[in-house]
Design an enzyme around this catalytic site. Structure first.
Site: not given
Ligand SMILES: [Zn+2]
Length: 274
Positions: A58, A263
């Site tokens: 990323k 998450r």
């Protein structure tokens, strides 16, 4: 947070805007935005020509020849094209002006107080703390069903492993949920219980979904925009992420929201049986 598709789009946009142009001004808001510090940031970039851009997981990389910019946009970080030079501030935390085109090009890298715009020697880039432990890129030759079979020998949940950047680089919460839905694998499954067919399905879904998301220029919920200020379009293709309480597009069952690997996780209990 921008994941692989969004970072790919931004890196490509910066290349199309600024490749071949020379840095004429560069500044950061405060020392913690870059390892080069406020003084060193401009000193090391001004006069350099942008040769190309790339992506590692990323992370965006900017190739300035003997200096490489290593940029991590976190949460709501963006790259914006500004109408003219402005001094960096707490929103526009790093500002770079390029000359050599018909008119100066000014790019702001925003909200980097949680991310950074580090400068590295080309030989030292691999030593960057976030880069040295990155697993294979989903589009690299090293990413194969055989590779996944090896790393999935652990007892950890499949979702946790796919989020781990040292296992596969570039995936985050949105795309992992979509990949596991397409592969018909429940996110809490222990990786070492997956069959060869399921592993192959995860492999194919990863490349398929990330490839389509790049074509549609990423997913925008709130802050992500490309460097031209446009939103992505992949949010309209999401099948489970953000669709808790709605009907599964495949079987009509209500999509559930669970917590997996810390998450928020979206799952169809029928298409992804435990
Ligand atoms: Zn379903």
């Amino acid at each position: 947070m921008p994941e692989l598709p969004e970072v790919t789009v931004i890196a490509e946009d910066v290349r199309s805007l600024a490749q071949g142009m020379e840095v004429t001004r560069a500044a950061i808001f405060r020392d913690d935005v870059s390892n080069a510090g406020v003084e060193g940031f401009g000193e090391r970039l001004v006069g350099k020509t942008l040769r190309g851009t790339g992506r590692r997981g990323k992370i965006i990389t900017l190739d300035f020849g003997d200096v490489v910019g290593v940029i991590h946009l976190v949460i709501s970080g963006r790259v914006l094209r500004l109408p003219g030079w402005r001094e960096p501030d707490k929103i526009h935390t790093a500002v770079v002006e390029f000359g050599g085109g018909e008119e100066p090009l000014v790019l702001a890298f925003t909200r980097l107080w949680l991310g950074y715009f580090d400068l590295y020697e080309p030989d030292a880039v691999d030593e960057h703390p976030l880069l040295k432990r990155l697993g294979p890129d989903p589009f690299s030759d090293a990413f194969t069903p055989e590779y996944l079979r090896g790393v999935f020998k652990r007892k950890a949940s499949i979702k946790g492993l796919l989020l781990d950047q040292s296992v596969v680089s570039g995936l985050g919460n949105i795309y992992v949920d979509e990949v596991l839905f397409e592969a018909k694998v429940h996110p809490t499954r222990k990786a070492n219980t997956l069959t060869s067919v399921e592993i192959r399905a995860i492999y194919s879904a990863t490349r398929d979904i990330l490839g389509r998301a790049i074509e549609l220029r990423g997913t925008t919920f709130d802050s992500y925009h490309d460097a031209f200020g446009e939103t992505g379009k992949f949010q309209y293709q999401l099948k489970v992420f953000t669709h808790a309480g709605e009907s599964c597009p495949v079987c009509g069952t209500e999509i559930q929201k669970l917590r997996v690997a810390g998450r928020g996780t979206h799952v169809c209990p029928v298409c992804q049986p435990l």
